[in-house]
Design a protein around this motif. Structure first.
Motif, PDB file in Angstrom:
ATOM      1  N   ALA A 128      85.284  18.625  21.114  1.00 33.53           N
ATOM      2  CA  ALA A 128      85.218  19.437  19.896  1.00 33.53           C
ATOM      3  C   ALA A 128      84.749  18.519  18.778  1.00 33.53           C
ATOM      4  N   ASP A 129      83.650  18.899  18.142  1.00 35.92           N
ATOM      5  CA  ASP A 129      83.094  18.060  17.085  1.00 35.92           C
ATOM      6  C   ASP A 129      83.198  18.803  15.747  1.00 35.92           C
ATOM      7  N   VAL A 442      87.231  13.754  20.387  1.00 37.50           N
ATOM      8  CA  VAL A 442      87.233  14.736  19.292  1.00 37.50           C
ATOM      9  C   VAL A 442      86.585  14.087  18.061  1.00 37.50           C
ATOM     10  N   GLU A 476      87.349  26.045  21.198  1.00 41.03           N
ATOM     11  CA  GLU A 476      87.054  24.611  20.975  1.00 41.03           C
ATOM     12  C   GLU A 476      87.916  24.036  19.850  1.00 41.03           C
ATOM     13  N   GLY A 480      90.465  21.047  20.459  1.00 41.98           N
ATOM     14  CA  GLY A 480      90.216  19.824  19.706  1.00 41.98           C
ATOM     15  C   GLY A 480      91.462  19.380  18.932  1.00 41.98           C
ATOM     16  N   ARG A 483      94.235  18.141  21.284  1.00 40.25           N
ATOM     17  CA  ARG A 483      93.948  16.776  21.778  1.00 40.25           C
ATOM     18  C   ARG A 483      94.229  15.743  20.699  1.00 40.25           C
TER      19      ARG A 483
END
Ligand SMILES: Cc1ncc(COP(=O)(O)O)c(C=O)c1O
Length: 488
Positions: A128-129, A442, A476, A480, A483
Motif C-alpha cells: 500500500a503506497d 508500506v 489496500e 497498509g 501492517r
C-alpha cells in the motif's frame, strides 16, 4: 577535519545559503557520508572566519531538511537516512563524471536548483503506497475521452498545423470561467485566463513575470517543493511564514514591497488546514499595502467532503492582488499537463506576452477535447463521481487509523486527496516510522519526503506524516495501516 567550503563573501547569495548548498551537494554526491561527524559551529566559524550564528542557521536548514541530525550531548552528524526527495533530485543530475575528470559548468549545477519529488521517492513497489495527490488511474474517463478526442482530431482542419492563440483555446477558457464562477466564487471571463501546462507551468509564468534575484517570495512553512524550489531557482529570497491550525500566520508577513506570496488556502500543502476568513482578509490587506501579489494555488479544492465549498481567496479580492492557479492534474490526471491561471486584468497582457515567449501556448487537441468534455456536462459528472470515491477512501483511512492507533491527531481531512497525521506520542519520529513502514512494504511519508520543504527545525515538525488515499482501494488502505501498526 576542515570542510572544503569556498564562500564568496561579497556575492549575491547569502553566506548561510552558500554553506547550506555546498554541504548539501557534498552529502548528495557522497563526499560526506552518513554517520560522519559535522564540524562544530565554533570550529567552522573559526575555519571560515564568519559569524557562528550564520553557520548555526545553515545547520538548522540542513537539519530541517534531513541532511544532518543532532544526537543529544554527542554532536551533529550526516543523517543516516538522507531524505528520499533529495535523492530523487540527485538522480536528475546529468552525468556523474569519473573521479578526477573536470566537469563542464552547467546550469543545473549552479546553486539553488533542485526539483520537487513527483513520484514515490523510494522507487519501490509497496503493498500500500500512501504517496500524495494521485488520482486513481482507473477513474480516467477513457471511453468518453477517446470519443471526444477522435472527433476533434478528424475535424481539426488547420488547428494542428498552425499556431493558435498562446493564451489557450477560447472555448476552454470560456468553460473554465463558467465553472469557477459558481464553484469558486470567482467573477472572471475568458480574457483573464491563460491556459498553462499545470500549476507548475503557471508558477513559472508568474515567476518569469515577477521575480528577479533578490525579490521576496513569501512561502508557507511547510511549503510545496514545486513552488519553493522554483522561486529559489529565480534567485528570490525565500521568506517562510509559519502555518498553524488556521493556516498562514499573517502576523509574520514581511514588510517587503513588491513581494509575491504563494499560498494554498483551500487545503494547505502539506498540512491540509484551511486558511481562516480573518487571515484571508489580513493577507489581502497586506498585499494591497505592500504592492505585492498573492499566488493562490487551488490544486485540489474540488474535493471538499464536509460543509459548503469554501470560496477561493480570489473571490474576496477587490484590489486585483490575487493570481489564481487551477489544475486538471487532480480531477483528470497529471499526464495531461493542463491547468490555468486567472490574472487580475492589469497583468493579462504581460502574461500573454510571457506565455508566447515561453512556448507559444499549450497543445490544441487536448484543450479542445477538454473544452468539449466540460461543455457537455461530462466533466462535472466525473468530478462528482470521483469526489464520492475519494470520500469513501478517506473514510476507510480514518477508520483504519482509529482502529489501530490511539492518541494521534488527523489534520486536513475535510478536503483533498491526502491528510496529515500527527503521530501519537508513543510512536517514534516520522522519519523512523517511514523507515519501518518501508521495511513492512508500506509507503508513508514525512513532510520532507512527501514533496514539502520543511523550514521548521523543531522536533514538532518530525511528528507529521502525510498520507494520500485517493489512488488506493479501501482494502489496500486497511491492509497498509494494519501492517504499519504491526511493524510499529
Ligand atoms: C500544492 C500543489 N500544487 C500543485 C500541484 C499540481 O501541479 P501540476 O498542476 O503542475 O501537475 C501539486 C501536485 O502534487 C501540489 O501538491
Amino acid at each position: 577535519m576542515p570542510l572544503p567550503l569556498k564562500l564568496q563573501k561579497s556575492g549575491q547569495i547569502s553566506l548561510q545559503t552558500q554553506i547550506f548548498e555546498q554541504m548539501r551537494g557534498m552529502i548528495l554526491e557522497g563526499r560526506l557520508r552518513p554517520g560522519e561527524p559535522v564540524p562544530a559551529t565554533r570550529a567552522l566559524s573559526e575555519q571560515l572566519g564568519i559569524a557562528r550564528n550564520t553557520i548555526a542557521l545553515a545547520y538548522e536548514r540542513l537539519i530541517a531538511e534531513g541532511y544532518i541530525e543532532t544526537r543529544r550531548s554527542v554532536g551533529t552528524f550526516i543523517s543516516m537516512q538522507i531524505p528520499e526527495g533529495a535523492l530523487y533530485a540527485a538522480t536528475h543530475r546529468s552525468v556523474v563524471p569519473a573521479r578526477g575528470t573536470r566537469r563542464a559548468k552547467t546550469k543545473t549545477e549552479s546553486p539553488g536548483i533542485r526539483s520537487q519529488a513527483l513520484v514515490n521517492p523510494h522507487r519501490r513497489r509497496f503493498v500500500a503506497d500512501f504517496w500524495v495527490g494521485r488520482p486513481d488511474p482507473n477513474s480516467f474517463p477513457r471511453k468518453t475521452w477517446a470519443k471526444l478526442i477522435s472527433r476533434r482530431l478528424l475535424s481539426a482542419g488547420s488547428a494542428l498545423t498552425e499556431y493558435r492563440d498562446p493564451s489557450g483555446f477560447i472555448e476552454l477558457r470560456r468553460a473554465i470561467a463558467d465553472r469557477v464562477r459558481p464553484t469558486r466564487n470567482i467573477a472572471t471571463d475568458a480574457d483573464e485566463i491563460i491556459i498553462v501546462g499545470g500549476c507548475q507551468d503557471g508558477l513559472n509564468l508568474v515567476s518569469r513575470m515577477m521575480l528577479s534575484p533578490g525579490s521576496t517570495a513569501v512561502v508557507e512553512s511547510p511549503c510545496y517543493q514545486g513552488a519553493a524550489f522554483l522561486f529559489e531557482s529565480f534567485g528570490a529570497n525565500i521568506f517562510p511564514v509559519r502555518v498553524d491550525e488556521r493556516g498562514l500566520d499573517c502576523r509574520q508577513l514581511p514588510n517587503a514591497k513588491n513581494a509575491i506570496a504563494y499560498v494554498t488556502p483551500s487545503h494547505q500543502y502539506p498540512l491540509g488546514v484551511t486558511l481562516s476568513l480573518e487571515r484571508r482578509l489580513e493577507l489581502l490587506a497586506w498585499a494591497a499595502e505592500t504592492n505585492s501579489y498573492i499566488l493562490e494555488d487551488d490544486y485540489d479544492s474540488d474535493f471538499r467532503f464536509h460543509g459548503a465549498p469554501i470560496a477561493a481567496l480570489k473571490g474576496l479580492d477587490r484590489t486585483g492582488r490575487v493570481i489564481y492557479l487551477g489544475t486538471f492534474s487532480k480531477c483528470l490526471g497529471a499526464g495531461l499537463r493542463l491547468g490555468y491561471v486567472i490574472f487580475p486584468p492589469e497583468l493579462v497582457d504581460r502574461a500573454r506576452h510571457m506565455k508566447t515567449l515561453m512556448n507559444n501556448g499549450q497543445p490544441w487537441l487536448e484543450q479542445a477535447t477538454l473544452a468539449d468534455f466540460m461543455e457537455s456536462g461530462g466533466y462535472e459528472r466525473h468530478v462528482r463521481r470521483i469526489r464520492k470515491l475519494y470520500f469513501s477512501r478517506r473514510n476507510a483511512l480514518l477508520a483504519a487509523l482509529e482502529k489501530h492507533f490511539s492518541g494521534g491527531e488527523i489534520i486536513g481531512d475535510e478536503a483533498g486527496m491526502h491528510l496529515a497525521w500527527r503521530l501519537p506520542r508513543h510512536l517514534p519520529s516520522a522519519s523512523k516510522v517511514e523507515k519501518l513502514a518501508i521495511e513492512a512494504g508500506v509507503g508513508v511519508y514525512t513532510l520532507a519526503s512527501g514533496a514539502a520543504v520543511n523550514f521548521d527545525a523543531s522536533a514538532e515538525s518530525e511528528r507529521y506524516l502525510v498520507l494520500g488515499f485517493s489512488s488506493l482501494t479501501e482494502r489496500e488502505i486497511a491492509t497498509g495501516i494494519a501492517r504499519l501498526a504491526d511493524v510499529l
